[in-house]
Scaffold this active site. Structure first.
Site, mmCIF file in Angstrom:
data_model
loop_
_atom_site.group_PDB
_atom_site.id
_atom_site.type_symbol
_atom_site.label_atom_id
_atom_site.label_comp_id
_atom_site.label_asym_id
_atom_site.label_seq_id
_atom_site.Cartn_x
_atom_site.Cartn_y
_atom_site.Cartn_z
ATOM 1 N N ASP A 168 0.794 -1.249 0.000
ATOM 2 C CA ASP A 168 0.000 0.000 0.000
ATOM 3 C C ASP A 168 0.821 1.290 0.000
ATOM 4 O O ASP A 168 0.446 2.267 0.684
ATOM 5 C CB ASP A 168 -0.963 0.014 1.197
ATOM 6 N N LYS A 185 -6.587 -4.968 -3.237
ATOM 7 C CA LYS A 185 -7.259 -5.620 -2.106
ATOM 8 C C LYS A 185 -8.337 -4.704 -1.528
ATOM 9 O O LYS A 185 -8.106 -3.504 -1.350
ATOM 10 C CB LYS A 185 -6.229 -6.011 -1.040
ATOM 11 N N CYS A 204 -2.402 -2.344 7.728
ATOM 12 C CA CYS A 204 -2.332 -3.294 6.606
ATOM 13 C C CYS A 204 -1.110 -4.198 6.671
ATOM 14 O O CYS A 204 -1.176 -5.356 6.255
ATOM 15 C CB CYS A 204 -2.416 -2.544 5.287
HETATM 16 C C1 C5J Z 1 -3.281 0.765 5.376
HETATM 17 C C2 C5J Z 1 -5.022 2.044 6.413
HETATM 18 N N1 C5J Z 1 -2.721 0.550 4.193
HETATM 19 N N2 C5J Z 1 -4.236 2.457 7.406
HETATM 20 N N3 C5J Z 1 -4.525 1.331 5.393
HETATM 21 O O1 C5J Z 1 -2.694 0.494 6.407
HETATM 22 O O2 C5J Z 1 -6.188 2.322 6.416
#
Ligand code: C5J
Length: 224
Positions: A26, A131, A164
């Site tokens: 991400d 995802k 995540c």
């Molecule tokens: C991730 C989030 N990528 N913090 N998303 O950690 O909402």
């Protein structure tokens, strides 16, 4: 190929190139870049941006070593049919998932903010997992790709550490993968969560996996 070791806590982790994959989680504009969704919510993105340079070094070394590289992006279909209503409601945000945000519709696939930052952009040969959840295994074909490639060990980088990254490490752990998290390549908006999340992974003899850093990862690759 010879079995090598990553220096790590709680103890060195054995690996082979062919069965190791780098997972870049991400590293999307909306989380990492100034002016994105994360910053709009009041977060200090510099805490995440400090991961970019070490991630670049790790990504480059993995590519050079021929290690499988896989990227993930959190986001949804434009009609939001894959977004649980609970996720859409959560936070009672004025501008939330699917709404027009500073970099296009928030966490919607194809929007500017949803894409991966240019510094870590995937090569055409590198799978990108889109995802809908926090975990990279939830409702994706990541497990299938890893099994087809004979992957057993995951080197985990990305954001955010306690959300995540952690969810994915826990999912991977339950599916039988060994996870090595590089502490300078994962970032959180909350310094105290960064410390706690990394401590949880390596506690109790490595209950979720191992913790190392980019320098030790690069050293292990250069010896192999
Ligand atoms: C991730 C989030 N990528 N913090 N998303 O950690 O909402």
């Amino acid at each position: 190929m010879a079995i090598m070791h990553f220096e790590a806590e709680p103890y060195p982790l054995a690996f082979e190139h062919a069965s190791t994959a780098l997972l870049m989680i991400d590293m999307q504009r909306d989380f990492v870049e100034p002016g994105g969704f994360g910053e709009m919510l009041g977060n200090d993105v510099s805490l995440l941006r400090s991961t970019i340079e070490p991630c670049q070094r790790v990504l480059e070394a993995a590519r050079q070593a021929g290690i499988t590289v896989i990227h993930t992006r959190e986001g949804h279909r434009s009609d939001l049919t894959d977004a649980p209503p609970s996720k859409l409601r959560r936070g009672r945000l004025e501008i939330g998932i699917g709404d027009k945000g500073p970099m296009g519709r928030v966490l919607v696939r194809g929007e500017h903010g949803h894409d991966i930052i240019p510094e870590l952009y995937p090569l055409p040969s590198e799978p990108v997992i889109d995802k809908p959840g926090k975990g990279a295994f939830h409702e994706t074909d990541l497990n299938l790709i890893l099994r087809n490639r004979g992957i057993k060990t995951l080197i985990v980088c990305g954001v955010t550490t306690e959300v995540c990254v952690h969810t994915t490490v826990r999912e991977a752990n339950d599916r039988g993968y060994d996870c090595l998290v590089l502490e300078d390549c994962v970032g959180s908006y909350f310094p105290e969560f960064q410390v706690a999340a990394l401590a949880m992974i390596k506690a109790q003899g490595g209950i979720f996996g191992w913790v190392s850093d980019s320098a030790r990862f690069l050293a292990a690759l250069s010896e192999s």
